[in-house]
Enzyme design. Sequence first.
Site, PDB file in Angstrom:
ATOM      1  CB  SER A 240       3.022  -4.519   3.230  1.00  0.00           C
ATOM      2  OG  SER A 240       2.346  -3.622   4.074  1.00  0.00           O
ATOM      3  CG  MET A 241      -2.711  -4.068   0.399  1.00  0.00           C
ATOM      4  SD  MET A 241      -3.290  -2.573  -0.416  1.00  0.00           S
ATOM      5  CE  MET A 241      -2.258  -2.547  -1.901  1.00  0.00           C
TER       6      MET A 241
ATOM      7  CG  PHE B 230      -1.842   1.100   1.407  1.00  0.00           C
ATOM      8  CD1 PHE B 230      -2.968   1.179   0.613  1.00  0.00           C
ATOM      9  CD2 PHE B 230      -1.628   2.080   2.366  1.00  0.00           C
ATOM     10  CE1 PHE B 230      -3.880   2.223   0.768  1.00  0.00           C
ATOM     11  CE2 PHE B 230      -2.524   3.128   2.537  1.00  0.00           C
ATOM     12  CZ  PHE B 230      -3.656   3.202   1.728  1.00  0.00           C
TER      13      PHE B 230
ATOM     14  CG  ASP C 122       6.470  -4.234  10.300  1.00  0.00           C
ATOM     15  OD1 ASP C 122       6.155  -3.039  10.136  1.00  0.00           O
ATOM     16  OD2 ASP C 122       6.233  -5.129   9.475  1.00  0.00           O
TER      17      ASP C 122
ATOM     18  CG  HIS D 286       6.505  -2.757   6.725  1.00  0.00           C
ATOM     19  ND1 HIS D 286       5.709  -3.817   7.117  1.00  0.00           N
ATOM     20  CD2 HIS D 286       5.934  -2.254   5.597  1.00  0.00           C
ATOM     21  CE1 HIS D 286       4.698  -3.940   6.274  1.00  0.00           C
ATOM     22  NE2 HIS D 286       4.818  -3.007   5.347  1.00  0.00           N
TER      23      HIS D 286
END
Length: 260
Positions: free
Chosen positions: A93-94, A25, A194, A224
Amino acid sequence: MPVLPGAEPYRHEGGEVGVLLCHGFTGSPQSLRPWAEYLAVRGLTVSLPLLPGHGTRWEDMQLTTWHDWYAEVDRALRELLERCETVFVFGLSMGGALTLRLAAQYGDSVKGIVLVNPGNKVHGLAAHALPVARHLVPSTKGIASDIAKEGVTEVGYDRVPLHAAHSLRQFFRTVDAELPQVTQPVVLLHSPQDHVVPPVDSARILSRISSTDVKEILLEQSYHVATLDHDAERIFDESLAFVERLAPGLVDEKGSRSGG
């Protein structure tokens, strides 16, 4: 609107094993490009699309929703399934949430998935304010470049568009409900430190998927965006070993036919 330098999509025509990589994202393919190139050099067919609204300016993302982002990875996956004998999906992530939804929707057509710091929920008090706040404030501080390694930056937005963040929250809820439909082999790698996605998201995912072939790996040296961080090589090596185990005999370092 021109694409930011480094944020371009990437495609490599290799052998009969295909890998779709899904970025995060407000991020871009740049965060996964070294991973994609690592796989391409080893003869895999690789697809790393640029999600709609990403890789240009954050204002462009205000006009998109999760349906647009998912439609793009869905298109890319269908393309790979037509081209390759065996297909895997990897995500950050996303992108991890996109990966999980593809796995839930496509079943055995997806051979296995690799998740790096996958998101499952928009956290904090601000999340509950999104339905109203997005009409009052267009954006908030960005989340890009959460990287421990000195001198490394992520090509992503310095602002988070709140309309898109609201849609992301809805998407995470959709994916969470579908997690029991995920049955494929999984490698999940996550960073204890993260600052974007907390470890509880990985724990939630692991507790809800139906997969029995699951490997969890801690990325102790990274934040992250671990694919650009100190543990990047570990991620790349583990993902290749995963592919070679599930598609024996199909990964050939000489299987590459053309450049990306």
